[in-house]
Each structure stands twice: as C-alpha cells, then as structure tokens.
Design an enzyme around this catalytic site. Structure first.
Site, PDB file in Angstrom:
ATOM      1  N   ASN A   9       0.875  -1.177   0.000  1.00 31.96           N
ATOM      2  CA  ASN A   9       0.000   0.000   0.000  1.00 31.96           C
ATOM      3  C   ASN A   9       0.908   1.222   0.000  1.00 31.96           C
ATOM      4  O   ASN A   9       1.489   1.565   1.026  1.00 31.96           O
ATOM      5  CB  ASN A   9      -0.899  -0.022   1.253  1.00 31.96           C
ATOM      6  CG  ASN A   9      -1.736   1.247   1.370  1.00 31.96           C
ATOM      7  OD1 ASN A   9      -1.777   2.064   0.448  1.00 31.96           O
ATOM      8  ND2 ASN A   9      -2.392   1.418   2.505  1.00 31.96           N
ATOM      9  N   TRP A  10       1.015   1.825  -1.166  1.00 40.91           N
ATOM     10  CA  TRP A  10       1.953   2.958  -1.293  1.00 40.91           C
ATOM     11  C   TRP A  10       1.418   4.235  -0.647  1.00 40.91           C
ATOM     12  O   TRP A  10       2.135   5.219  -0.533  1.00 40.91           O
ATOM     13  CB  TRP A  10       2.249   3.235  -2.770  1.00 40.91           C
ATOM     14  CG  TRP A  10       2.975   2.124  -3.481  1.00 40.91           C
ATOM     15  CD1 TRP A  10       3.357   0.907  -2.964  1.00 40.91           C
ATOM     16  CD2 TRP A  10       3.426   2.125  -4.844  1.00 40.91           C
ATOM     17  NE1 TRP A  10       3.999   0.156  -3.921  1.00 40.91           N
ATOM     18  CE2 TRP A  10       4.058   0.886  -5.087  1.00 40.91           C
ATOM     19  CE3 TRP A  10       3.346   3.047  -5.891  1.00 40.91           C
ATOM     20  CZ2 TRP A  10       4.619   0.555  -6.324  1.00 40.91           C
ATOM     21  CZ3 TRP A  10       3.897   2.719  -7.126  1.00 40.91           C
ATOM     22  CH2 TRP A  10       4.531   1.485  -7.333  1.00 40.91           C
ATOM     23  N   LYS A  11       0.152   4.221  -0.272  1.00 34.97           N
ATOM     24  CA  LYS A  11      -0.479   5.412   0.318  1.00 34.97           C
ATOM     25  C   LYS A  11      -0.226   6.623  -0.598  1.00 34.97           C
ATOM     26  O   LYS A  11      -0.220   6.465  -1.818  1.00 34.97           O
ATOM     27  CB  LYS A  11       0.014   5.628   1.751  1.00 34.97           C
ATOM     28  CG  LYS A  11      -0.160   4.352   2.600  1.00 34.97           C
ATOM     29  CD  LYS A  11       0.068   4.531   4.057  1.00 34.97           C
ATOM     30  CE  LYS A  11      -0.132   3.204   4.777  1.00 34.97           C
ATOM     31  NZ  LYS A  11      -0.011   3.315   6.215  1.00 34.97           N
ATOM     32  N   HIS A  96      -9.353   1.193   4.962  1.00 31.17           N
ATOM     33  CA  HIS A  96      -8.064   1.404   5.629  1.00 31.17           C
ATOM     34  C   HIS A  96      -8.263   2.320   6.829  1.00 31.17           C
ATOM     35  O   HIS A  96      -9.105   3.225   6.794  1.00 31.17           O
ATOM     36  CB  HIS A  96      -7.054   2.010   4.647  1.00 31.17           C
ATOM     37  CG  HIS A  96      -5.663   1.973   5.220  1.00 31.17           C
ATOM     38  ND1 HIS A  96      -5.205   2.934   6.079  1.00 31.17           N
ATOM     39  CD2 HIS A  96      -4.670   1.063   5.080  1.00 31.17           C
ATOM     40  CE1 HIS A  96      -3.963   2.610   6.447  1.00 31.17           C
ATOM     41  NE2 HIS A  96      -3.617   1.481   5.848  1.00 31.17           N
ATOM     42  N   GLU A  98      -6.686   4.758   7.812  1.00 33.87           N
ATOM     43  CA  GLU A  98      -6.543   6.193   7.493  1.00 33.87           C
ATOM     44  C   GLU A  98      -7.831   6.742   6.878  1.00 33.87           C
ATOM     45  O   GLU A  98      -8.177   7.907   7.077  1.00 33.87           O
ATOM     46  CB  GLU A  98      -5.321   6.394   6.581  1.00 33.87           C
ATOM     47  CG  GLU A  98      -4.030   6.230   7.383  1.00 33.87           C
ATOM     48  CD  GLU A  98      -2.892   5.540   6.659  1.00 33.87           C
ATOM     49  OE1 GLU A  98      -2.864   5.556   5.417  1.00 33.87           O
ATOM     50  OE2 GLU A  98      -2.019   4.969   7.357  1.00 33.87           O
ATOM     51  N   GLU A 169      -5.099  -4.895  10.633  1.00 33.99           N
ATOM     52  CA  GLU A 169      -4.083  -3.853  10.838  1.00 33.99           C
ATOM     53  C   GLU A 169      -4.385  -3.127  12.151  1.00 33.99           C
ATOM     54  O   GLU A 169      -5.231  -2.224  12.180  1.00 33.99           O
ATOM     55  CB  GLU A 169      -4.116  -2.833   9.694  1.00 33.99           C
ATOM     56  CG  GLU A 169      -3.778  -3.412   8.345  1.00 33.99           C
ATOM     57  CD  GLU A 169      -3.183  -2.356   7.409  1.00 33.99           C
ATOM     58  OE1 GLU A 169      -2.094  -2.616   6.877  1.00 33.99           O
ATOM     59  OE2 GLU A 169      -3.784  -1.281   7.229  1.00 33.99           O
ATOM     60  N   GLY A 175       2.696   2.425  10.795  1.00 29.09           N
ATOM     61  CA  GLY A 175       3.638   3.529  10.627  1.00 29.09           C
ATOM     62  C   GLY A 175       4.351   3.923  11.913  1.00 29.09           C
ATOM     63  O   GLY A 175       4.952   4.991  11.991  1.00 29.09           O
ATOM     64  N   SER A 214       3.703  -2.000  10.337  1.00 26.67           N
ATOM     65  CA  SER A 214       5.151  -2.032  10.578  1.00 26.67           C
ATOM     66  C   SER A 214       5.802  -3.373  10.227  1.00 26.67           C
ATOM     67  O   SER A 214       6.737  -3.814  10.888  1.00 26.67           O
ATOM     68  CB  SER A 214       5.468  -1.630  12.024  1.00 26.67           C
ATOM     69  OG  SER A 214       5.061  -0.296  12.253  1.00 26.67           O
ATOM     70  N   GLY A 235       3.049  -1.051   4.277  1.00 29.33           N
ATOM     71  CA  GLY A 235       3.062   0.377   3.993  1.00 29.33           C
ATOM     72  C   GLY A 235       4.480   0.835   3.656  1.00 29.33           C
ATOM     73  O   GLY A 235       4.988   0.618   2.551  1.00 29.33           O
ATOM     74  N   GLY A 236       5.143   1.439   4.621  1.00 28.25           N
ATOM     75  CA  GLY A 236       6.456   2.050   4.395  1.00 28.25           C
ATOM     76  C   GLY A 236       7.452   1.155   3.677  1.00 28.25           C
ATOM     77  O   GLY A 236       8.134   1.594   2.737  1.00 28.25           O
TER      78      GLY A 236
END
Ligand code: 13P
Length: 252
Positions: A9-11, A96, A98, A169, A175, A214, A235-236
C-alpha cells in the site's frame, strides 16, 4: 490451501520517476514467484502507467479505495470499480484505518464500498483493526467483530466476504515501527476465523487474512509463519525495493 498474498500500500507516496524505478526494481528482484501472490497499490494517478509497466508480469495491480456507487455520476473525487477494472486493477483496499480515522468513513460506508467492488469484479482487501485505547481496555475482539458485522449484516454478506481478502491492521502498529508480535497477531487472526466460522465454515477456512502494521524485512518471516496469517499489507517498507522483495520472498 490459502495462497499467500503480499500487498504494497503505497499510500500518498511517489513521483513519476520513483514509481518507474520501484516497479522495475520489484520486477527484477522477484522474478518468477509462483508461491506468493504480489500486489502493488499505487496512488490512483499512477495506476495507468504502472499497469503499462506491469504488462506481462505476474505482479497484480490494485487501488486504494473505490466508490460505493456502481453507477457513474455525481461522486466528486471518487473512482468506480468499473473504472478500476478498465485500468487493470484486480484488487482494491477498502476501510483502511486512514480512511476510517482521517476521513471519517463509517463501517456502513465501507461495507457499501466493499459490495460495490465485488459487484464490479474487483477484489476488496477489507482492513479491520483496533485503536490503541481499544486494545488497552480489552475490547479488541468486540471492535473487530463490529467491523466485520457491517459486512455480514448485508443480505449477501457471507458471499461478499468469500470474494474478499481481509487485512488485520492494528492501528497502533501502523507507521509506528511498533509491530504486533506474531503471537498477538495470530490471536486476532484466529479470532477472526472463529468469528466467521459461526456464519460459514468454508468462508472461515478459505478467506485470506493479511497482517499489516510495521511489517519489515526482518520481522516478516516470523509473522508469516503463524498458521492464520496469509501474508501482509505493507506500507512504508513497500516503497523500498529490497525490503519489499525480501518481504514477498518471506511469504513464499
Ligand atoms: P506500515 O507498514 O507503514 O506500518 O503501514 C501499514 C499499512 O497501513 C498498510 O496498509
């Protein structure tokens, strides 16, 4: 047998240049990878160019959200499942944390988005997970059940989930560098399966449940070795070629 899935997930990250480099790197690093399904979910603006870059590759393409309406019309800022389909997206993330917490998307709206994705033949990746305060006050399972119930109470809820992927999640792990331990994650994954089994045993055994929060190249293998964890939503670390490739290989 549930085939593991690792999704990036590149956000809201990337430039024209970095996206090309990232896809090139992942393609080169992964090669043929039959044991694991690999998915990238770029920001919508990059979907078309990533689709071209992925032509002939086994890597799948997904989006980060989808409109709850299957009919075109007055939904400023939204993308329909049929648009995603036309641009080669076979998956879409819905719910998600977010979207839930920054944009206030409700359980009901998220369930509608999921239903629209299935109707448009795009597989939803439904994210569920508890806030830190929920974990601390011991009501994680109730929170997860409530998020699942929003879909299960739809008329065809079980069938919709049968055509979905779930991603657990925990919000406190996203994150933050603070991953759930493999045991903590497994406990919730097992709860999700047991909860679904009350509705439909085949669904509970067959649905893939990813862990997200993470995940990195170091902790991925231990998480993926747990019996009810079928891969990850990353994510990251999905923005770094070597890390993402290592995570994908840890799943297969
Ligand atoms: P991080 O891997 O950066 O914690 O993000 C997880 C996530 O939200 C994936 O959807």
């Amino acid at each position: 047998m549930r085939r593991p899935l690792v999704a990036g997930n590149w956000k809201m990250n990337g430039t024209r240049k970095s996206v090309v480099e990232l896809i090139d790197g992942i393609k080169g690093g992964l090669g043929h990878h039959p044991a694991v399904e690999v998915l990238v979910c770029p920001p919508a603006l990059f979907i078309d160019s990533v689709a071209s870059q992925l032509k002939g590759s086994e890597i799948r393409l997904g989006a980060q959200n989808v409109c709850q309406s299957t009919a075109p019309g007055a939904f400023t800022g939204e993308l329909s499942a049929s648009m995603l389909q036309e641009f080669d997206c076979c998956y879409v993330i819905v719910g998600h944390s977010e979207r839930r917490h920054i944009y206030g998307e409700s359980d009901k709206l998220i369930a509608e988005r999921l239903a629209a994705a299935v109707a448009g033949e795009v597989t939803p990746v439904l994210c569920i997970g508890e806030l830190l305060e929920t974990r601390e006050n011991g009501t994680t399972e109730q929170a997860i059940a409530q998020q699942l119930d929003a879909v299960l109470k739809l008329e065809n809820g079980v069938e919709l989930l049968r055509q979905s992927v779930l991603a657990y999640e925990p919000v406190w792990a996203i994150g933050t560098g603070k991953t759930a331990s493999p045991e903590q994650a497994q406990e919730v994954h097992a709860f999700i399966r047991a909860y679904l089994a009350k509705y439909d045993e085949t669904l509970a055994n067959g649905v893939r449940i990813l862990y997200g929060g993470s995940v990195n190249a170091t902790n991925a293998a231990d998480l993926f070795s747990m019996p009810d964890i079928d891969g990850g939503l990353i994510g990251g670390a999905s923005l770094k070629v070597n890390d993402f490739v290592a995570i994908c290989k840890a799943a297969g």
